[in-house]
Every structure is written in structure tokens, then in C-alpha cells.
Scaffold this motif. Structure first.
Motif, PDB file in Angstrom:
ATOM      1  N   TYR A 201       0.822  -1.204   0.000  1.00 13.52           N
ATOM      2  CA  TYR A 201       0.000   0.000   0.000  1.00 13.52           C
ATOM      3  C   TYR A 201       0.859   1.257   0.000  1.00 13.52           C
ATOM      4  CZ  TYR A 201      -3.670   3.314   0.960  1.00 13.52           C
ATOM      5  OH  TYR A 201      -4.524   4.371   0.863  1.00 13.52           O
ATOM      6  N   SER A 202       1.815   1.325   0.907  1.00  7.69           N
ATOM      7  CA  SER A 202       2.621   2.550   1.016  1.00  7.69           C
ATOM      8  C   SER A 202       3.519   2.754  -0.194  1.00  7.69           C
ATOM      9  CB  SER A 202       3.427   2.554   2.312  1.00  7.69           C
ATOM     10  OG  SER A 202       4.282   1.445   2.363  1.00  7.69           O
ATOM     11  N   SER A 203       4.030   1.676  -0.775  1.00 14.42           N
ATOM     12  CA  SER A 203       4.895   1.811  -1.950  1.00 14.42           C
ATOM     13  C   SER A 203       4.121   2.237  -3.198  1.00 14.42           C
ATOM     14  CB  SER A 203       5.613   0.492  -2.239  1.00 14.42           C
ATOM     15  OG  SER A 203       6.455   0.149  -1.181  1.00 14.42           O
ATOM     16  N   LEU A 204       2.942   1.671  -3.361  1.00 12.14           N
ATOM     17  CA  LEU A 204       2.172   1.981  -4.564  1.00 12.14           C
ATOM     18  C   LEU A 204       1.366   3.270  -4.433  1.00 12.14           C
ATOM     19  CD1 LEU A 204       1.032  -1.623  -5.444  1.00 12.14           C
ATOM     20  CD2 LEU A 204       2.707  -0.228  -6.672  1.00 12.14           C
ATOM     21  N   GLN A 205       1.026   3.649  -3.216  1.00 11.15           N
ATOM     22  CA  GLN A 205       0.246   4.866  -3.010  1.00 11.15           C
ATOM     23  C   GLN A 205       1.037   6.098  -3.429  1.00 11.15           C
ATOM     24  OE1 GLN A 205       0.311   6.969   0.203  1.00 11.15           O
ATOM     25  NE2 GLN A 205      -1.674   7.933  -0.064  1.00 11.15           N
ATOM     26  N   ILE A 206       2.342   6.036  -3.335  1.00  8.26           N
ATOM     27  CA  ILE A 206       3.199   7.152  -3.753  1.00  8.26           C
ATOM     28  C   ILE A 206       2.951   7.509  -5.213  1.00  8.26           C
ATOM     29  CG2 ILE A 206       5.608   7.791  -4.208  1.00  8.26           C
ATOM     30  CD1 ILE A 206       6.327   6.115  -1.690  1.00  8.26           C
ATOM     31  N   LEU A 207       2.646   6.505  -6.019  1.00  8.28           N
ATOM     32  CA  LEU A 207       2.442   6.737  -7.455  1.00  8.28           C
ATOM     33  C   LEU A 207       1.161   7.492  -7.772  1.00  8.28           C
ATOM     34  CD1 LEU A 207       3.598   3.283  -8.840  1.00  8.28           C
ATOM     35  CD2 LEU A 207       4.886   5.425  -8.814  1.00  8.28           C
ATOM     36  N   THR A 208       0.304   7.696  -6.795  1.00  8.34           N
ATOM     37  CA  THR A 208      -0.944   8.420  -7.050  1.00  8.34           C
ATOM     38  C   THR A 208      -0.823   9.912  -6.762  1.00  8.34           C
ATOM     39  OG1 THR A 208      -1.797   8.036  -4.817  1.00  8.34           O
ATOM     40  CG2 THR A 208      -2.309   6.372  -6.482  1.00  8.34           C
ATOM     41  N   ARG A 209       0.335  10.354  -6.361  1.00  8.31           N
ATOM     42  CA  ARG A 209       0.527  11.775  -6.034  1.00  8.31           C
ATOM     43  C   ARG A 209       0.279  12.660  -7.248  1.00  8.31           C
ATOM     44  NH1 ARG A 209       5.870  12.070  -2.235  1.00  8.31           N
ATOM     45  NH2 ARG A 209       4.795  11.461  -0.328  1.00  8.31           N
ATOM     46  N   SER A 210      -0.449  13.725  -7.031  1.00  5.92           N
ATOM     47  CA  SER A 210      -0.835  14.607  -8.138  1.00  5.92           C
ATOM     48  C   SER A 210       0.342  15.407  -8.687  1.00  5.92           C
ATOM     49  CB  SER A 210      -1.949  15.547  -7.692  1.00  5.92           C
ATOM     50  OG  SER A 210      -1.513  16.321  -6.595  1.00  5.92           O
ATOM     51  N   GLU A 211       1.329  15.721  -7.861  1.00  7.72           N
ATOM     52  CA  GLU A 211       2.441  16.556  -8.334  1.00  7.72           C
ATOM     53  C   GLU A 211       3.334  15.845  -9.358  1.00  7.72           C
ATOM     54  OE1 GLU A 211       3.742  15.064  -4.206  1.00  7.72           O
ATOM     55  OE2 GLU A 211       1.925  15.868  -5.087  1.00  7.72           O
ATOM     56  N   ILE A 212       3.231  14.540  -9.422  1.00 11.05           N
ATOM     57  CA  ILE A 212       4.016  13.815 -10.429  1.00 11.05           C
ATOM     58  C   ILE A 212       3.104  12.931 -11.286  1.00 11.05           C
ATOM     59  CG2 ILE A 212       6.305  13.852  -9.346  1.00 11.05           C
ATOM     60  CD1 ILE A 212       5.654  11.278  -7.932  1.00 11.05           C
ATOM     61  N   ARG A 213       1.893  13.399 -11.479  1.00 10.70           N
ATOM     62  CA  ARG A 213       0.864  12.634 -12.186  1.00 10.70           C
ATOM     63  C   ARG A 213       1.263  12.263 -13.614  1.00 10.70           C
ATOM     64  NH1 ARG A 213      -4.530  11.913 -10.809  1.00 10.70           N
ATOM     65  NH2 ARG A 213      -5.761  11.114 -12.516  1.00 10.70           N
ATOM     66  N   ASP A 214       1.802  13.206 -14.374  1.00 10.73           N
ATOM     67  CA  ASP A 214       2.149  12.908 -15.771  1.00 10.73           C
ATOM     68  C   ASP A 214       3.201  11.813 -15.873  1.00 10.73           C
ATOM     69  OD1 ASP A 214       0.340  14.778 -16.670  1.00 10.73           O
ATOM     70  OD2 ASP A 214       1.826  16.381 -16.795  1.00 10.73           O
ATOM     71  N   LEU A 215       4.207  11.901 -15.042  1.00  9.61           N
ATOM     72  CA  LEU A 215       5.260  10.882 -15.037  1.00  9.61           C
ATOM     73  C   LEU A 215       4.686   9.536 -14.602  1.00  9.61           C
ATOM     74  CD1 LEU A 215       8.251  10.022 -15.206  1.00  9.61           C
ATOM     75  CD2 LEU A 215       8.482  10.783 -12.835  1.00  9.61           C
ATOM     76  N   ASN A 216       3.855   9.566 -13.582  1.00  8.18           N
ATOM     77  CA  ASN A 216       3.296   8.326 -13.050  1.00  8.18           C
ATOM     78  C   ASN A 216       2.386   7.614 -14.037  1.00  8.18           C
ATOM     79  OD1 ASN A 216       4.686   8.748 -10.747  1.00  8.18           O
ATOM     80  ND2 ASN A 216       2.958   9.480  -9.555  1.00  8.18           N
ATOM     81  N   GLU A 217       1.617   8.360 -14.798  1.00  7.40           N
ATOM     82  CA  GLU A 217       0.733   7.727 -15.790  1.00  7.40           C
ATOM     83  C   GLU A 217       1.537   6.833 -16.730  1.00  7.40           C
ATOM     84  OE1 GLU A 217      -2.410   7.344 -16.098  1.00  7.40           O
ATOM     85  OE2 GLU A 217      -3.332   8.976 -15.011  1.00  7.40           O
ATOM     86  N   ARG A 218       2.766   7.245 -17.018  1.00  7.82           N
ATOM     87  CA  ARG A 218       3.598   6.483 -17.952  1.00  7.82           C
ATOM     88  C   ARG A 218       4.268   5.276 -17.304  1.00  7.82           C
ATOM     89  NH1 ARG A 218       5.271  11.851 -19.583  1.00  7.82           N
ATOM     90  NH2 ARG A 218       7.205  11.507 -18.477  1.00  7.82           N
ATOM     91  N   ILE A 219       4.557   5.333 -16.017  1.00  7.01           N
ATOM     92  CA  ILE A 219       5.324   4.242 -15.407  1.00  7.01           C
ATOM     93  C   ILE A 219       4.503   3.292 -14.542  1.00  7.01           C
ATOM     94  CG2 ILE A 219       7.438   5.611 -15.399  1.00  7.01           C
ATOM     95  CD1 ILE A 219       7.070   5.777 -12.306  1.00  7.01           C
TER      96      ILE A 219
END
Length: 165
Positions: free
Chosen positions: A32-50
Motif C-alpha cells: 500500500y505505502s509503496s504503490l500509493q506514492i504513485l498516485t501523487r498529483s504533483e508527479i501525475r504525468d510521469l506516473n501515468e507512464r510508469i
């Protein structure tokens, strides 16, 4: 094997479901804690790709550990039942251990509910990856609180009832 050695091994056996259910719960928290980081809005564009690549690699690396811990809980509880002398303390603990083993099995039985979310994240839905991950995280959190945490509590209470006399 003398009586003392046998009792020592049985004592260790009673700790195995506690350790394996603790590991299951810790892995759920780590997921949960590792994957929840990927939902942060400040890095949303990068996260959508990875997200898809990261989730697939992360999920594949942890799934065998989780299944192994769940099976260890179930098998060790079965061994405890086999070796139990059914004294009053053992009878109390067996109910708790049985509940813990059933909850460990329930973790596996919930997979059909989670499978579509896992597959959606593996497919790379482009602009919907964060939403798919948030959906999976909600279900994962719910399963952790409703199944994994109570399984751990049951195994701990079972061990306490068995070992504290």
C-alpha cells in the motif's frame, strides 16, 4: 527425540502462524505505502507512464511471498491441530487458529474481485492508470483491514492461549 525437545518444537510450531501472518500483514502495508506514492498529483504525468510497468514488476515480485506466507499460515495451523493434545488451553487456541487459517484462505479467495484491477494495471490504460491504481489500492486496503489484520490477531491470540498457561 525426548519429551523436552518435542515440547520445544511444538512451541516453535505455535509461533509459525504468528510470524507468517505478521509477514502477510507487513507485505500488505508495504504494498500500500509503496504503490500509493504513485498516485501523487504533483508527479501525475510521469506516473501515468510508469504505473503499469512498475505495478507489474512490483506485483510479480511480491505475489509469491504473499501466497507463501498465506500457505505457511494454513499449513502450520493444520500441523498444530494434528499435534494438539486438546487440553482446555489448546481447545481455546484451536478456535483462534482456525479463524486465522480461514482468514488466510479468504485472502486467496478474494482474488477474483481483485483480478480485473490487476489486469487493468498490467494492460497500461494510459490516461487511466492512476484511477486504476487508486481503485486497486482501495480494495487492497479493505482486504488488508478486513482479512489480513484479523488473521494476524487470531494467530496471535491463538499463540497466547496455547503458550501462556
Amino acid at each position: 527425540m525426548d519429551s523436552y525437545q518435542f515440547r520445544y518444537l511444538v512451541t516453535l510450531l505455535h509461533l509459525i502462524p504468528v510470524v507468517s501472518s505478521t509477514c502477510t500483514l507487513l507485505l500488505a502495508i508495504i504494498q500500500y505505502s509503496s504503490l500509493q506514492i504513485l498516485t501523487r498529483s504533483e508527479i501525475r504525468d510521469l506516473n501515468e507512464r510508469i504505473i503499469s510497468c512498475y505495478f507489474t514488476a512490483f506485483f510479480d515480485s511480491i505475489v509469491l511471498r504473499v501466497v507463501g506466507n498465506l500457505l505457511t499460515t494454513m499449513v502450520s495451523v493444520a500441523c498444530i491441530f494434528r499435534l494438539s493434545d486438546m487440553s482446555l488451553g489448546e481447545q481455546k487456541s484451536c478456535h483462534w487458529y482456525l479463524a486465522g487459517a480461514c482468514l488466510a484462505m479468504a485472502h486467496l479467495l478474494v482474488y477474483p474481485i481483485i483480478a480485473p484491477h490487476v489486469e487493468a494495471l498490467r494492460k497500461d490504460c494510459r490516461d487511466k492508470n492512476i484511477d486504476a491504481l487508486q481503485d486497486w489500492l482501495r480494495i487492497h486496503w479493505l482486504r488488508s483491514v478486513v482479512i489480513d489484520l484479523p488473521a494476524w490477531v487470531c494467530c496471535v491470540v491463538g499463540a497466547i492461549n496455547s503458550l501462556v498457561k
